[in-house]
Motif scaffolding. Structure first.
Motif, mmCIF file in Angstrom:
data_model
loop_
_atom_site.group_PDB
_atom_site.id
_atom_site.type_symbol
_atom_site.label_atom_id
_atom_site.label_comp_id
_atom_site.label_asym_id
_atom_site.label_seq_id
_atom_site.Cartn_x
_atom_site.Cartn_y
_atom_site.Cartn_z
ATOM 1 N N HIS A 155 59.912 104.671 0.263
ATOM 2 C CA HIS A 155 60.824 104.320 -0.827
ATOM 3 C C HIS A 155 60.069 103.747 -2.019
ATOM 4 N N ILE A 156 59.084 102.926 -1.760
ATOM 5 C CA ILE A 156 58.286 102.368 -2.854
ATOM 6 C C ILE A 156 57.574 103.496 -3.603
ATOM 7 N N ALA A 157 57.005 104.440 -2.857
ATOM 8 C CA ALA A 157 56.322 105.575 -3.486
ATOM 9 C C ALA A 157 57.303 106.400 -4.325
ATOM 10 N N GLU A 158 58.521 106.592 -3.834
ATOM 11 C CA GLU A 158 59.536 107.323 -4.599
ATOM 12 C C GLU A 158 59.887 106.592 -5.889
ATOM 13 N N ALA A 159 59.982 105.272 -5.818
ATOM 14 C CA ALA A 159 60.284 104.477 -7.013
ATOM 15 C C ALA A 159 59.147 104.571 -8.022
ATOM 16 N N VAL A 160 57.917 104.538 -7.547
ATOM 17 C CA VAL A 160 56.756 104.664 -8.440
ATOM 18 C C VAL A 160 56.766 106.041 -9.114
ATOM 19 N N GLU A 161 57.068 107.071 -8.352
ATOM 20 C CA GLU A 161 57.138 108.425 -8.926
ATOM 21 C C GLU A 161 58.257 108.521 -9.966
ATOM 22 N N ALA A 162 59.389 107.903 -9.683
ATOM 23 C CA ALA A 162 60.485 107.895 -10.652
ATOM 24 C C ALA A 162 60.051 107.182 -11.932
ATOM 25 N N GLY A 163 59.317 106.088 -11.784
ATOM 26 C CA GLY A 163 58.810 105.371 -12.951
ATOM 27 C C GLY A 163 57.829 106.204 -13.754
ATOM 28 N N LYS A 164 56.982 106.955 -13.073
ATOM 29 C CA LYS A 164 56.033 107.835 -13.768
ATOM 30 C C LYS A 164 56.755 108.896 -14.584
ATOM 31 N N LYS A 165 57.933 109.307 -14.094
ATOM 32 C CA LYS A 165 58.730 110.318 -14.799
ATOM 33 C C LYS A 165 59.656 109.678 -15.838
ATOM 34 N N ASP A 192 62.050 107.691 -15.272
ATOM 35 C CA ASP A 192 63.401 107.542 -14.730
ATOM 36 C C ASP A 192 63.512 106.131 -14.157
ATOM 37 N N TYR A 193 63.594 105.165 -15.065
ATOM 38 C CA TYR A 193 63.546 103.765 -14.654
ATOM 39 C C TYR A 193 64.800 103.326 -13.916
ATOM 40 N N LYS A 194 65.932 103.904 -14.230
ATOM 41 C CA LYS A 194 67.175 103.510 -13.538
ATOM 42 C C LYS A 194 67.106 103.851 -12.052
ATOM 43 N N THR A 195 66.536 104.999 -11.731
ATOM 44 C CA THR A 195 66.377 105.368 -10.321
ATOM 45 C C THR A 195 65.385 104.435 -9.643
ATOM 46 N N ALA A 196 64.279 104.148 -10.326
ATOM 47 C CA ALA A 196 63.278 103.240 -9.771
ATOM 48 C C ALA A 196 63.884 101.865 -9.514
ATOM 49 N N ILE A 197 64.657 101.381 -10.462
ATOM 50 C CA ILE A 197 65.299 100.066 -10.323
ATOM 51 C C ILE A 197 66.274 100.071 -9.150
ATOM 52 N N ARG A 198 67.059 101.133 -9.026
ATOM 53 C CA ARG A 198 68.036 101.219 -7.927
ATOM 54 C C ARG A 198 67.330 101.154 -6.570
ATOM 55 N N ILE A 199 66.255 101.920 -6.418
ATOM 56 C CA ILE A 199 65.512 101.946 -5.148
ATOM 57 C C ILE A 199 64.887 100.583 -4.867
ATOM 58 N N LEU A 200 64.218 100.026 -5.865
ATOM 59 C CA LEU A 200 63.487 98.768 -5.659
ATOM 60 C C LEU A 200 64.420 97.578 -5.454
ATOM 61 N N GLU A 201 65.537 97.535 -6.195
ATOM 62 C CA GLU A 201 66.476 96.423 -5.993
ATOM 63 C C GLU A 201 67.117 96.489 -4.614
ATOM 64 N N ASN A 202 67.348 97.686 -4.118
ATOM 65 C CA ASN A 202 67.878 97.846 -2.767
ATOM 66 C C ASN A 202 66.882 97.284 -1.743
ATOM 67 N N LEU A 203 65.607 97.607 -1.909
ATOM 68 C CA LEU A 203 64.586 97.087 -0.989
ATOM 69 C C LEU A 203 64.468 95.568 -1.086
ATOM 70 N N ALA A 204 64.492 95.047 -2.317
ATOM 71 C CA ALA A 204 64.395 93.594 -2.502
ATOM 72 C C ALA A 204 65.606 92.887 -1.896
ATOM 73 N N ALA A 205 66.779 93.481 -2.050
ATOM 74 C CA ALA A 205 68.000 92.879 -1.497
ATOM 75 C C ALA A 205 67.967 92.840 0.025
ATOM 76 N N GLN A 206 67.272 93.786 0.633
ATOM 77 C CA GLN A 206 67.153 93.809 2.092
ATOM 78 C C GLN A 206 66.042 92.890 2.591
#
Length: 108
Positions: free
Chosen positions: A40-50, A52-66
């Motif tokens: 998931h972290i790798a997917e968020a980094v890839e989204a950031g490279k593209k 697509d910060y909203k997707t990266a934020i969604r993935i990372l905030e979900n991980l942080a919340a858990q």
């Protein structure tokens, strides 16, 4: 109490074969979860490279919340499973979205 009897309706129930199978595979499930967090972290980094910060934020905030970003998480197991880079990437993504308050909150 010594000698106290367990009422019949509270007595141990037979465990199904499916439950036994789940109990035996629990350690494997934990390893899958750890790989999943890294994925998931790798997917968020890839989204950031593209950009697509909203997707990266969604993935990372979900991980942080858990609790996967903290050493004190009950899921991290003796502090080895912490991923503090989640906060770094969240801070960068929120900065790119020009939400500096959130970026500062995650930047600690």
């Amino acid at each position: 109490m010594p000698g106290a009897e367990i009422p019949a309706k509270e007595a141990a129930r037979p465990v199904s074969a499916e439950t036994l199978k789940l109990l035996k595979t629990a350690p494997a499930q934990i390893n899958i979860m750890a790989k999943s967090v890294t994925t998931h972290i790798a997917e968020a980094v890839e989204a950031g490279k593209k950009r697509d910060y909203k997707t990266a934020i969604r993935i990372l905030e979900n991980l942080a919340a858990q609790g996967f970003a903290e050493d004190s998480s009950p899921f991290s197991g003796s502090g080895k499973g912490a991923n503090p880079e989640i906060y770094l990437y969240l801070s960068r993504a929120w900065t790119a979205e020009k939400n500096y308050g959130r970026a500062a909150a995650y930047g600690k």
